[in-house]
Design an enzyme around this catalytic site. Structure first.
Site, PDB file in Angstrom:
ATOM      1  CB  SER A 139      41.117  27.822  43.546  1.00 23.53           C
ATOM      2  OG  SER A 139      40.436  28.659  42.896  1.00 23.53           O
ATOM      3  CE1 TYR A 152      39.858  31.668  47.459  1.00 22.15           C
ATOM      4  CE2 TYR A 152      40.309  31.479  44.937  1.00 22.15           C
ATOM      5  CZ  TYR A 152      39.948  30.813  46.016  1.00 22.15           C
ATOM      6  OH  TYR A 152      39.125  29.777  45.993  1.00 22.15           O
TER       7      TYR A 152
END
Length: 257
Positions: A139, A152
């Site tokens: 990401s 995350y």
């Protein structure tokens, strides 16, 4: 268009979202594809729309289940050439002191550990044939700090280290390993993330969306098809010397807040 004719691909969390688009794109490029997903509803919908792609149910948090499903998919495909580690969850949107250990563990297990579970099963097959391509979904949060989303971000940074280490470990076997780093991707998950951020910050969802886009140089969301197209390219012969790379597809996300 790239050609993946005669390639055999596994896509995790492939029945919905980004994974669904990736699976269909690889199949359209000529690959024989199998997917797994945890959602029965998503699997049923996917199977009805894509009868030529076999779909299996799997909870990627369960290492034994991953091994069993991976071997079943490899048997079905009569081998494997491509692994797309797409499974992931957003995790909590909270200040770090408000995150429970269970929430932290689940986020890291799904986003990072599951990639290890699939790789450890698939890699021996790739080594024997001395070829293959592994794509690990990271990401933009795998290269930038991400306040209020620490588990995350930590997992996605871990994916980068895992990818670069595997690329070094497997290069002599002609196995390429790369990470893809999407930015803000259009879809249900991003909608939920924005809603949670707006709630945490006490602002409207419209304001949260405006704040999201202002930190992207191109001021736009990413379409899942763009991610699928990049993955297909890297896995094809056109990407035959691309390995150990962190490939951003984020419109140049400058900062994440």
């Amino acid at each position: 268009m790239v050609s993946l004719l005669d390639q055999r691909a596994i896509v995790t969390a492939g029945a919905s979202g980004i994974g669904r688009v990736v699976a269909r794109t690889l199949h359209s490029a000529g690959a024989k594809v199998a997917v797994c997903d945890i959602s029965e509803a998503a699997l049923q919908s996917f199977g009805e729309e894509n009868p030529d792609i076999t779909a299996y149910q799997c909870d990627v948090r369960d290492a034994a289940a991953v091994t069993a499903v991976s071997e079943e998919m490899i048997s079905l495909l009569n081998g494997v050439d491509i692994l797309v580690n797409n499974a992931g969850i957003a995790g909590p949107t909270k200040n770090v002191e408000d995150i429970t250990p269970a929430q932290w563990d689940e986020t890291v297990v799904v986003n990072l550990n599951a990639q290890f579970y699939f790789c450890r099963t698939v890699i021996p097959h790739l080594k024997r044939q001395k070829s293959g391509s592994i794509i690990n979904l990271s990401s933009a949060a795998g290269r930038l700090g991400f306040p209020n989303r620490t588990p995350y971000a930590a997992a996605k940074w871990g994916v980068i280290g895992f990818t670069q280490s595997l690329a070094m470990e497997l290069g002599e076997f002609n196995i390429r390993v790369n990470s893809v780093l999407p930015g803000s991707v259009s879809g249900d998950r991003m909608n939920r993330v924005i809603a949670e951020r707006a709630k945490l910050l006490g602002i409207s969802e419209e304001a949260a969306w405006a704040d999201e886009l202002k930190n992207i140089s191109m001021h736009k969301m990413i379409d899942p098809q763009e991610i699928a197209d990049l993955i297909a390219f890297v896995c094809s012969s056109s990407g035959r010397s691309v390995s150990g790379q962190s490939l951003g597809i984020c419109g140049n996300t400058e900062v994440i807040r």
